[in-house]
Design a protein around this motif. Structure first.
Motif, PDB file in Angstrom:
ATOM      1  N   CYS A 110       0.830  -1.209   0.000  1.00  0.00           N
ATOM      2  CA  CYS A 110       0.000   0.000   0.000  1.00  0.00           C
ATOM      3  C   CYS A 110       0.863   1.257   0.000  1.00  0.00           C
ATOM      4  N   SER A 111       1.941   1.228   0.728  1.00  0.00           N
ATOM      5  CA  SER A 111       2.836   2.395   0.762  1.00  0.00           C
ATOM      6  C   SER A 111       3.425   2.669  -0.614  1.00  0.00           C
ATOM      7  N   ILE A 112       3.821   1.577  -1.303  1.00  0.00           N
ATOM      8  CA  ILE A 112       4.391   1.753  -2.648  1.00  0.00           C
ATOM      9  C   ILE A 112       3.348   2.351  -3.595  1.00  0.00           C
ATOM     10  N   ASN A 113       2.086   1.863  -3.505  1.00  0.00           N
ATOM     11  CA  ASN A 113       1.015   2.389  -4.363  1.00  0.00           C
ATOM     12  C   ASN A 113       0.758   3.864  -4.101  1.00  0.00           C
ATOM     13  N   ILE A 114       0.776   4.263  -2.838  1.00  0.00           N
ATOM     14  CA  ILE A 114       0.554   5.672  -2.493  1.00  0.00           C
ATOM     15  C   ILE A 114       1.661   6.541  -3.061  1.00  0.00           C
ATOM     16  N   VAL A 115       2.905   6.083  -2.955  1.00  0.00           N
ATOM     17  CA  VAL A 115       4.039   6.856  -3.488  1.00  0.00           C
ATOM     18  C   VAL A 115       3.910   7.015  -5.004  1.00  0.00           C
ATOM     19  N   VAL A 116       3.533   5.921  -5.706  1.00  0.00           N
ATOM     20  CA  VAL A 116       3.382   5.984  -7.171  1.00  0.00           C
ATOM     21  C   VAL A 116       2.251   6.939  -7.556  1.00  0.00           C
ATOM     22  N   ALA A 117       1.109   6.882  -6.826  1.00  0.00           N
ATOM     23  CA  ALA A 117      -0.014   7.764  -7.128  1.00  0.00           C
ATOM     24  C   ALA A 117       0.363   9.221  -6.928  1.00  0.00           C
ATOM     25  N   LEU A 118       1.077   9.523  -5.820  1.00  0.00           N
ATOM     26  CA  LEU A 118       1.514  10.898  -5.592  1.00  0.00           C
ATOM     27  C   LEU A 118       2.443  11.379  -6.691  1.00  0.00           C
TER      28      LEU A 118
END
Length: 332
Positions: A32-40
């Motif tokens: 989830c952390s990786i997905n949030i970083v990519v979305a940002l």
């Protein structure tokens, strides 16, 4: 011998345990952390591109001086004024007429003849002194009654009607939506009264044609008669002798009789065409609006009066139902 102690990586039931450093909870948090970083990161790139495009567009936008704006407005005004408005209006009217023509119902000729005969009998049944207003009202009442009867026949509620069921639908549509075209097809033309609220100071018993004929009031010596055509020898050929009103036509007859030489025929009959679509006559010519015929006859006789007969219209298909001419015999 005593068996060695089991390895710590196995549970009591013999299966290997999951190391605490690779638990499902930690794996889910990491993903989830990786997905949030990519979305940002994606949102940041989109915002940066939009901002840079807006900034570049604002820098490349053309600015006009007040003088340039004034010239552009003047150019737009001239272009708008140069539009063929009259032609556009004519084309629009033609298109509307064509649209109405597409919706028009073409009645069989025997049915048209039947309607024409009914209207003739209706007008003949009116009083001899009935003016055009009474004629219009009588024809309108007939149209409404005929329309109501045709609609009852289409619904099968009028068994004793003279209208055939096969023709009822067409007749109802023609009477309701195409009455003007149908009137023209059967030759129905009745002048329209123009009623002015003015002081009436004419002597009692004197005929008043001001509501029907344009122009000045006709003098008594003109003896004007609506829907009448007199025969006689032509003093002035009407095809080339036009007047703007019946008054001027009668006045031309009076002037000719007054100024005629001893060897010339003196006008004592005037015949005028007040109909915009022209007037019918049993000759080879096309008689048009404002024709003024000056004639002479020792004993003036009426050629046509009020309406053309059924037999005459059968032999002359172009003849309308009502005689359009207005004429008079000059008082001696």
């Amino acid at each position: 011998m005593v068996r060695p102690e089991l390895d710590q990586s196995y549970s009591n039931n013999g299966r290997r345990g999951v190391p605490k450093c690779c638990s499902y909870k930690r794996t889910t948090v990491i993903i989830c952390s990786i997905n949030i970083v990519v979305a940002l990161y994606v949102f940041q790139n989109l915002y940066t591109s939009l901002y840079s495009y807006s900034y570049q567009h604002s820098r490349t936008a053309v600015t006009y001086t007040p003088d340039q704006i004034k010239k552009m407005e003047e150019s737009m005004r001239i272009r708008k004024q140069s539009e063929p408005r009259k032609l556009i209006e004519i084309v629009k009217n033609i298109k509307q007429k064509l649209d109405r023509r597409e919706d028009m119902v073409e009645l069989p000729q025997p049915l048209k003849q039947k309607l024409s005969n009914e209207i003739i009998e209706l007008l003949r049944g009116l009083n001899s002194g009935a003016n055009t207003t009474l004629q219009h009202e009588a024809v309108e009442r007939w149209r409404r009654q005929k329309l109501k009867e045709a609609k009852r026949v289409t619904r099968g509620k009028a068994s004793n009607s003279s209208i055939l069921p096969a023709e009822a639908g067409m007749l109802a549509k023609a009477l309701e939506f195409n009455w003007a075209e149908l009137s023209n097809d059967i030759g129905l033309w009745i002048p329209v009264n123009v009623i002015n609220n003015v002081h009436d100071d004419k002597p009692e018993g004197e005929d008043d044609f001001d509501d029907i004929l344009a122009g000045r009031r006709l003098p008594p010596e003109c003896n004007a008669e609506l829907h009448t055509d007199y025969g006689g020898h032509a003093v002035k050929w009407g095809l080339t002798h036009h007047k703007e009103s019946a008054y001027e036509c009668c006045q031309a007859c009076l002037n000719q009789a007054k100024n005629a030489r001893p060897d010339e025929m003196k006008c004592n009959i005037w015949v005028y065409c007040p109909a915009e679509e022209g007037c019918h006559s049993p000759d080879i010519y096309q008689h048009k609006l404002e024709e003024c015929w000056l004639k002479y006859a020792e004993e003036p006789k009426v050629t046509f009066k009020d309406t053309y007969s059924e037999n005459y219209r059968r032999n002359h298909p172009n003849a309308p139902m009502v005689v359009p001419w207005v004429s008079g015999v000059i008082s001696s």
